[in-house]
Design a protein around this motif. Sequence first.
Motif, PDB file in Angstrom:
ATOM      1  N   VAL A 110      -0.341 -34.768 117.193  1.00  0.00           N
ATOM      2  CA  VAL A 110       0.552 -35.145 117.835  1.00  0.00           C
ATOM      3  C   VAL A 110       2.040 -34.973 117.422  1.00  0.00           C
ATOM      4  N   VAL A 111       3.083 -34.562 118.378  1.00  0.00           N
ATOM      5  CA  VAL A 111       4.432 -34.598 117.748  1.00  0.00           C
ATOM      6  C   VAL A 111       5.117 -35.414 118.914  1.00  0.00           C
ATOM      7  N   CYS A 112       6.062 -36.224 118.213  1.00  0.00           N
ATOM      8  CA  CYS A 112       6.791 -37.202 118.836  1.00  0.00           C
ATOM      9  C   CYS A 112       8.275 -36.741 118.761  1.00  0.00           C
ATOM     10  N   VAL A 113       9.032 -36.488 119.880  1.00  0.00           N
ATOM     11  CA  VAL A 113      10.196 -36.151 119.853  1.00  0.00           C
ATOM     12  C   VAL A 113      11.064 -37.082 120.458  1.00  0.00           C
ATOM     13  N   GLY A 114      12.234 -37.385 119.623  1.00  0.00           N
ATOM     14  CA  GLY A 114      13.303 -38.476 120.032  1.00  0.00           C
ATOM     15  C   GLY A 114      14.887 -37.672 119.925  1.00  0.00           C
ATOM     16  N   GLY A 115      15.145 -37.716 121.081  1.00  0.00           N
ATOM     17  CA  GLY A 115      16.562 -37.005 121.131  1.00  0.00           C
ATOM     18  C   GLY A 115      17.625 -38.311 121.182  1.00  0.00           C
ATOM     19  N   GLY A 116      18.564 -38.224 120.453  1.00  0.00           N
ATOM     20  CA  GLY A 116      19.818 -39.193 120.596  1.00  0.00           C
ATOM     21  C   GLY A 116      19.240 -40.548 120.846  1.00  0.00           C
ATOM     22  N   LEU A 117      19.495 -41.250 121.913  1.00  0.00           N
ATOM     23  CA  LEU A 117      18.846 -42.642 121.997  1.00  0.00           C
ATOM     24  C   LEU A 117      17.289 -42.755 121.987  1.00  0.00           C
ATOM     25  N   GLY A 118      16.898 -41.407 122.407  1.00  0.00           N
ATOM     26  CA  GLY A 118      15.323 -41.529 122.416  1.00  0.00           C
ATOM     27  C   GLY A 118      14.487 -41.872 121.219  1.00  0.00           C
ATOM     28  N   VAL A 119      15.407 -41.613 120.133  1.00  0.00           N
ATOM     29  CA  VAL A 119      14.700 -42.018 118.848  1.00  0.00           C
ATOM     30  C   VAL A 119      14.181 -43.320 118.614  1.00  0.00           C
ATOM     31  N   ALA A 120      14.771 -44.403 119.267  1.00  0.00           N
ATOM     32  CA  ALA A 120      14.438 -45.545 118.971  1.00  0.00           C
ATOM     33  C   ALA A 120      12.891 -45.857 119.989  1.00  0.00           C
ATOM     34  N   PRO A 121      12.951 -45.328 121.320  1.00  0.00           N
ATOM     35  CA  PRO A 121      11.780 -45.988 122.096  1.00  0.00           C
ATOM     36  C   PRO A 121      10.541 -44.995 121.578  1.00  0.00           C
ATOM     37  N   ILE A 122      10.978 -43.836 120.792  1.00  0.00           N
ATOM     38  CA  ILE A 122       9.629 -42.940 120.438  1.00  0.00           C
ATOM     39  C   ILE A 122       9.131 -43.472 119.092  1.00  0.00           C
TER      40      ILE A 122
END
Lengths: 294, 499
Positions: A110-122
Motif C-alpha cells: 500500500v502507498v499512503c499519500v498525505g498532502g499538507g494537512l492530509g499528513v495527519a489523517p493518513i
Amino acid sequence: MPSHPDHRGFEIVAREDFSDVTYLLEVHHPQMAKAARAGQFVIVMLHEHGERIPLTIADFDRQKGTITLVIQAVGKTTREMQQVCRVGTHLLALTGPMGEPSHIGGQRHVVCVGGGLGVAPIFPQARAYKESGATVVAVVGFRSKDLVFWEDKFRACCDEVIVCTDDGSAGLKGNVTTGLRQALDADPEIDEVVAIGPPVMMKACAEVTRPRNIKTVVSLNPIMVDGTGMCGGCRVKIGTGIKFACVDGPDFDAHQVDFDDLMVRLKRFSETEKAALARWEEGCRLGTAQPAGK
Amino acid sequence: MAKRKTIRTIPRERAEVGEQDPQARIRNFDEVTLRFTPEQARHEADRCIECPRPACTPGCPVGVDVKGFIMKLSAGDLRGAYEVITETNLLPAVCGRVCPQENQCEGACVVGNQFAPVAIGRLERFVGDTAIANGWSSIPYIEPSGFRIGIVGSGPAGMACAADMAKAGCDVTVYEAFHVPGGVLRYGIPDFRLPNTVIDAEIANLEKLGVKFECNTLVGRLFTIEQMIEEMGFHAVFIGTGAGYPSFLGIPGDNLNGVLSANELLTRCNMMKAKDGGFDTPLPIGARVAVIGAGNTAMDAMRVCRRLGAEQVHCIYRRSRAEAPARVEEVHHAEQEGIDFHWLTAPVEILDDGKGGVRGMRCIRMELGEPDASGRRRPVVVKGSEYEFDCDLVVVAIGTNANPIIGQTSKIKLDKRGYIATDDDLATSLAGVYAGGDIVTGAATVIQAMGAGRKAARGMKRYLGLRDTETVYGPATAPEATLFGLDPAEHNFVRVRTA
C-alpha cells in the motif's frame, strides 16, 4: 443542560504547534479513544455560539483515553481555537467517531499519500495497514522543510517514507504526485493507494493511478453541519449517484469521485466565511473578541 | 348541579384567538398564534358538551382524557387539568402547538358536526403554558424498580418513552447525538411554531422525573446498541433516532451551491441559531427562494426564508392544495405571509448561474390522473407547459429516508426500505431492544412519535416483567384502548402533588 458528565465539555490535555498555522490538540474522551478507528472523524463545537466543524481523528491512545486532532488555522473557528485552546481548556462538544472506518485488511502493498494537512489523517491509516500485515510506503508532502511534522512517527510504522516539499528544501522537490509516481515505479505490486489532502491533490493522485488501474481511496472533506446523515449538506457526486460523506463516507473510490463538484461545493459560504473571519480579527485587534466558551 | 350542557346551550362560535399580523410577523420569529386569555379559555371550555362516551380521546395517539381536563378547566381547577393531561402526555405545551388536532381529537369532536369543533389544542396549550409559567410539574411517587433503560434519541419518541419508563421506576438515560436535546422539536420546528423555551421547560420536567440526558453521544458509533445491552448494563433499550436522510430531486442542477435540504436550512437556522447575531454557523439567505414540497417541513422552510428577508418565496408542489400533506392551518398561515404557491407544478431543472450557484428554475405544469398505490391521485405531466422563473435559493423538502447509522453498526433487522423492523409491540429483532417513531414508520408527526414511544414503553415493561406499582389508586378515568391500543389498566401510579 448536562451535555457531558463534566458539562464544561471535553478537556484538552496536550497541545503542540507544528507551524504558525498547524497545531495539534490532544483531547480527553475515553469512550471515543476506545471506539475510534482509522478513517473516522469527529465534529467539534468550541463554545455555545460556535459552528460545528468536522476534523479527522489523527491519532488515538486507548490506554490514556485521548484522541488527537491536527488542525490548520484557516477560518474563524480554527483561528479562534488556535488562540483559545490550551491544556486545561474545554471543547463544548466533541461528537463521533463518525463515518465508516477505512476498509483495511487483505492488502499486501500500500502507498499512503498525505498532502499538507492530509499528513495527519493518513497516519492512523498507514499504521493500521502495517498492523494488518501490508508493506506500507508513506508519501508525505509539505510546502517547505519547516512545515514538516511527524516524520519520525511515519518512519516508526512504515517500510519506507518519501518526503516531498514544494521548494525542495527537504526530500524530493515537487508535490506528492512526484513521490507517488516514484513509489509506484519502484514497486509494481502496489495493490492499493490511499490519498488524503486538499481536493486538488486527491484529484491529481487519482489521475496518476487511474491509467495504472490501481484501487485508490480518498477521504473527502465537504462542509458539514450535523455529521449524522440528517441534512445532506455534505453530499458528493460518486459515479452516477450522490452519497453523504458523513455516513456513506468519508472514504470513497477516488476514480468515482467528481472532484470538480466537490471543489465548487466547498465554496458555498466563502463570502460569509471571509466576512466572519474579518469581523473576528477586527474584534481581536480591538480587544473585544467574542467571549470564548470558558 | 350545573345545568346539562347541550349542543343548543353552548356558545356556537370558537373563542377568538389573537394572531400576529402577517406583515409584522414576517420580520420576527415570535409565535404566530397568541396565547388564550383566561376568559377565552373559559369560553372555549364551555363549548365542550362533556359527552358520556367521548369520541375525542380515542382520536388522540396518546389517549389524553380531553373531557376530563376540560371539565377541570371550566371549573377553574387549572392545576387539576394539568394533572389529567400529564397522566398520559408529559408535553402539553408542545402538543398543544404542533399536533394536527383537526384530524385527531378535534376531528372527532361531536360539536364539530354543527359548529367549529372545540379548540382542544389551544386549550391544551393554555394549560401547558400555565404550568410552565407556574413551574408546576406532576411527579408521581415512584417506587425504584432497579431496571436501567437506555433511550437513543431525545426527540418526541425518546422523550415519551423516557417519561413512561421513569414513571415506572426505571433509571433512564437518554443519549443525544447533538449538543442539545429535543430532536426535531429543536432543530426542525422554528421558534414561531414552537419556542425553544417551551422545549427547555418540558425537558426540565423529564429531568425532575430523574431522566438523565447525555448529549454529544452518537450511539452506533461511540458504542453500539449491542454494547448497551451486553456491556453497559442496560436491561432494555429504545431507539428513537428519527428519519433524517433527506431525499434530493435527482434533476440537473440538483448539486448546485444554492440547493439545500429543508433539514439543513432548519438545522442551521433553529438549532445553530444562525439567524441570531453572534452565532458562527453560516446561513444561506435567498432573495428569491423556491421550496419544493408542501408538507409541514416545507411550510416551515418557506416561512423561515420569508423571515430571513426573502422578497419572494415560491412553493412548488406537484399535486393540488387539497392534497398538500401540511396542516391546513400552516398552509393558511403561509398564504397570509405572501408565499406564492405553484400548485400542480413539478421542478424539471435548476438553472446554473455559471459560478456553481442558482439563477432560476424550469418547472412543468401537472394534472391529476388515476390514484396511485397510496390512494392519492398520481400527477401527470402536461406536455409543453414548461416555464421558468428566477430564484437564487432552492430548498428541497420532499421527505426523508431512514437514517443509516443504527443499521450500519448493529445486527438489528431492517425492513426493505431500511427502517427498523418491529412487531406489534414495537420490539425489534434484538432481545430487549424496542424502536419507534420515524426510524420505524418513516417521517410522520410529533404526536405519532410520542404515541409510539409510549407503546414501546408498554412493551418494554411487559418484557421486564415490570408492573408499574403494587397499589392501584385513582378513579378509573382511564380511556378505552386508543388508536395505539394502550392498555387502559396502565394508569395506576401513586400520585403525590408537589409544589
